[in-house]
Design a protein around this motif. Sequence first.
Motif: not given
Lengths: 109, 176
Positions: A1-2, A4-19, A21-22, A35-44
């Motif tokens: 899911m990318n 923009s899809e997620l924004k609609g499906k999870a009803e999220l309010g956008l605060l800046n530009e929409l970039f 990506r997957e 976060i530095v030690a645990g996040v994987h690239a592409g994670n929300l």
Amino acid sequence: MNVSELKGKAELGLLNELFDREVEGVFISDMVSDIVAGVHAGNLLLTIQTHKSLIASANLVDVSAVVYVRGKRPAEDVIELANRAGISLFTTDQDAWKLAIRLHGLGLE
Amino acid sequence: MANEACRHDWTIVDLQNGYLVTEGCTRCGRRASFFTLKDQPHLDTYMEGGHRWRFLASAQSTRFNLQCAKCGIKVELKNVIGLMLCTECAEDCDVLKLKDESEGGSTWIYVALCSDPMHENGVCVSDEEIRVLEEYFNGNIKSPGKRVRFAPCIRWKSVDVCQGDVIADVGMKEIY
Ligand SMILES: [Zn+2]
Ligand SMILES: [Zn+2]
Ligand SMILES: [Zn+2]
Ligand SMILES: [Zn+2]
């Protein structure tokens, strides 16, 4: 899911530009050190931390977007940095737990 | 020495959560930072040689080493006490030059901070530490054209000219 899809499906309010990506997985934390030690690239990233240091770390580990839960919103300079970094920022009144359940229902782990 | 044939696959090991503390000398203006696992650093002013150190700031931070999952070689990031995203620089600052050297795409410069921002002994984060930091973080980036570079803080024009956002947990007590 990318993003923009997620924004609609999870009803999220956008605060800046929409970039767009997957989105590959979800990471919940309010500590940048985590976060530095645990996040994987592409994670929300789900957080309540609105300071700039969070964007500095989110950019370093290449998160797909940030969702501020419980209605939190960052200041203007944070939004500006996120725009430069190409990271979409969202806000939601849901808490991290409820949103996580919902995201799981949408197929994200 | 490193196994020349291995294309290292770095992973974070020896992760420690602690505090990044900054102190300043009230006599000469010298600043020093250190990483500590204790949540109660010297909050009182104390003397050391001719210096009179005063506590300036503390934030939760993290320290780690990097180890190759394939050949097992470990690089200890013993001189790195923190990372800072460089956001503003003087035009003649060496850190900024790092950006100019890299072609196209989006390049982000992070300064690897050592404990002695004044560098009186000329010691800072080593070339090897910088190299593995770049290999580790760039190896994990998926955005096309995006790249991170690391500069040791000795390349700073001055601690006051280079500005950025230190990766640390500021205001943890204020969030709720
Ligand atoms: Zn290796
Ligand atoms: Zn002094
Ligand atoms: Zn600079
Ligand atoms: Zn240094």
